[in-house]
Design an enzyme around this catalytic site. Structure first.
Site, PDB file in Angstrom:
ATOM      1  CE  LYS A 115      -4.022  -2.175   2.246  1.00  0.00           C
ATOM      2  NZ  LYS A 115      -5.044  -2.035   3.338  1.00  0.00           N
ATOM      3  CE1 TYR A 140      -9.521  -3.278   0.400  1.00  0.00           C
ATOM      4  CE2 TYR A 140      -8.620  -1.367  -0.712  1.00  0.00           C
ATOM      5  CZ  TYR A 140      -8.447  -2.494   0.079  1.00  0.00           C
ATOM      6  OH  TYR A 140      -7.194  -2.823   0.553  1.00  0.00           O
ATOM      7  CG  ASN A 174      -3.888  -2.105   6.845  1.00  0.00           C
ATOM      8  OD1 ASN A 174      -3.748  -1.769   5.679  1.00  0.00           O
ATOM      9  ND2 ASN A 174      -4.886  -2.868   7.248  1.00  0.00           N
ATOM     10  CG  HIS A 192      -5.236  -6.389  -0.230  1.00  0.00           C
ATOM     11  ND1 HIS A 192      -6.449  -6.463   0.412  1.00  0.00           N
ATOM     12  CD2 HIS A 192      -5.282  -7.298  -1.251  1.00  0.00           C
ATOM     13  CE1 HIS A 192      -7.208  -7.380  -0.212  1.00  0.00           C
ATOM     14  NE2 HIS A 192      -6.520  -7.887  -1.220  1.00  0.00           N
ATOM     15  CD  GLU A 227      -8.627  -9.612  -3.397  1.00  0.00           C
ATOM     16  OE1 GLU A 227      -7.444  -9.896  -3.150  1.00  0.00           O
ATOM     17  OE2 GLU A 227      -9.448  -9.296  -2.522  1.00  0.00           O
TER      18      GLU A 227
HETATM   19  P1  IDP Z   1      -7.844  -7.030   5.415  1.00  0.00           P
HETATM   20  O1  IDP Z   1      -7.114  -5.975   4.605  1.00  0.00           O
HETATM   21  O2  IDP Z   1      -7.026  -7.472   6.611  1.00  0.00           O
HETATM   22  O3  IDP Z   1      -8.340  -8.180   4.584  1.00  0.00           O
HETATM   23  P2  IDP Z   1     -10.587  -6.007   5.479  1.00  0.00           P
HETATM   24  O4  IDP Z   1     -11.540  -6.239   6.585  1.00  0.00           O
HETATM   25  O5  IDP Z   1     -10.830  -6.680   4.151  1.00  0.00           O
HETATM   26  O6  IDP Z   1      -9.120  -6.316   6.049  1.00  0.00           O
HETATM   27  O7  IDP Z   1     -10.554  -4.438   5.237  1.00  0.00           O
HETATM   28  C1  IDP Z   1      -9.938  -3.870   4.116  1.00  0.00           C
HETATM   29  C2  IDP Z   1      -9.133  -2.657   4.538  1.00  0.00           C
HETATM   30  O8  IDP Z   1     -10.025  -1.661   5.022  1.00  0.00           O
HETATM   31  C3  IDP Z   1      -8.168  -2.919   5.716  1.00  0.00           C
HETATM   32  O9  IDP Z   1      -6.932  -3.428   5.306  1.00  0.00           O
HETATM   33  C4  IDP Z   1      -8.027  -1.535   6.300  1.00  0.00           C
HETATM   34  O10 IDP Z   1      -7.086  -0.759   5.575  1.00  0.00           O
HETATM   35  C5  IDP Z   1      -9.415  -0.954   6.096  1.00  0.00           C
HETATM   36  N1  IDP Z   1     -10.227  -1.129   7.297  1.00  0.00           N
HETATM   37  C6  IDP Z   1     -10.822  -2.250   7.740  1.00  0.00           C
HETATM   38  N2  IDP Z   1     -11.491  -2.053   8.888  1.00  0.00           N
HETATM   39  C7  IDP Z   1     -11.316  -0.743   9.166  1.00  0.00           C
HETATM   40  C8  IDP Z   1     -11.779   0.076  10.249  1.00  0.00           C
HETATM   41  O11 IDP Z   1     -12.502  -0.350  11.163  1.00  0.00           O
HETATM   42  N3  IDP Z   1     -11.383   1.376  10.194  1.00  0.00           N
HETATM   43  C9  IDP Z   1     -10.593   1.877   9.193  1.00  0.00           C
HETATM   44  N4  IDP Z   1     -10.147   1.123   8.175  1.00  0.00           N
HETATM   45  C10 IDP Z   1     -10.501  -0.161   8.150  1.00  0.00           C
END
Ligand code: IDP
Length: 135
Positions: free
Chosen positions: A11, A51, A114, A117, A128
């Protein structure tokens, strides 16, 4: 077990931190082969479409804004049990909950920024990979 493929995105925060090589090294050491790769700048349409399953979530707009804030490195990783192995290397979505030594524990700042992905299932991986690289 048969070879599996999964989608990785480094990212914008991790690209800006100059840790593409370190992240690739972790993939390679874990037996994951980089079989496709490109650095691209996502726009709202591409990031939003990727997304789409989160469209109704409160963090969706911030997520799209973050993912379009700078270039990303999109790769296809191949190896045995690649989806689960890659998720293990990444650690939990929230870096505060990510296990020591995982990519998110080491490189992520927050749940929004974070670092990486990874597809969460074989079905997601197929969708994907096709989204970014075609069939
Ligand atoms: P993942 O990336 O670990 O698979 P997902 O639940 O698919 O997690 O969420 C996609 C992305 O959305 C996450 O990597 C994160 O960047 C963002 N995200 C998920 N939950 C939250 C939240 O509660 N607050 C802010 N961003 C979130």
């Amino acid at each position: 077990m048969a070879l599996e493929r999964t989608l990785s995105i480094i990212k914008p925060d991790a690209v800006a931190k100059n840790v593409i090589g370190e992240i690739y090294t972790r993939f390679e050491r874990a037996g994951l082969k980089i079989v496709e790769a490109k650095m691209i700048q996502l726009d709202d349409e591409l990031a939003g479409g990727f997304y789409a399953e989160h469209k109704e979530r409160p963090f969706y707009n911030d997520l799209v804004a973050f993912m379009t804030s700078g270039p990303v490195v999109v790769s296809v990783l191949e190896g045995e049990n690649a989806v689960a192995r890659h998720r293990e290397l990444m650690g939990a979505t929230n870096p505060k909950e990510a296990a020591t030594g995982t990519l998110r524990a080491d490189y992520a700042e927050s749940i929004d920024a974070n670092a990486v992905h990874g597809s969460d299932s074989a079905a997601s991986a197929e969708r994907e990979v096709a989204y970014f690289f075609g069939k």
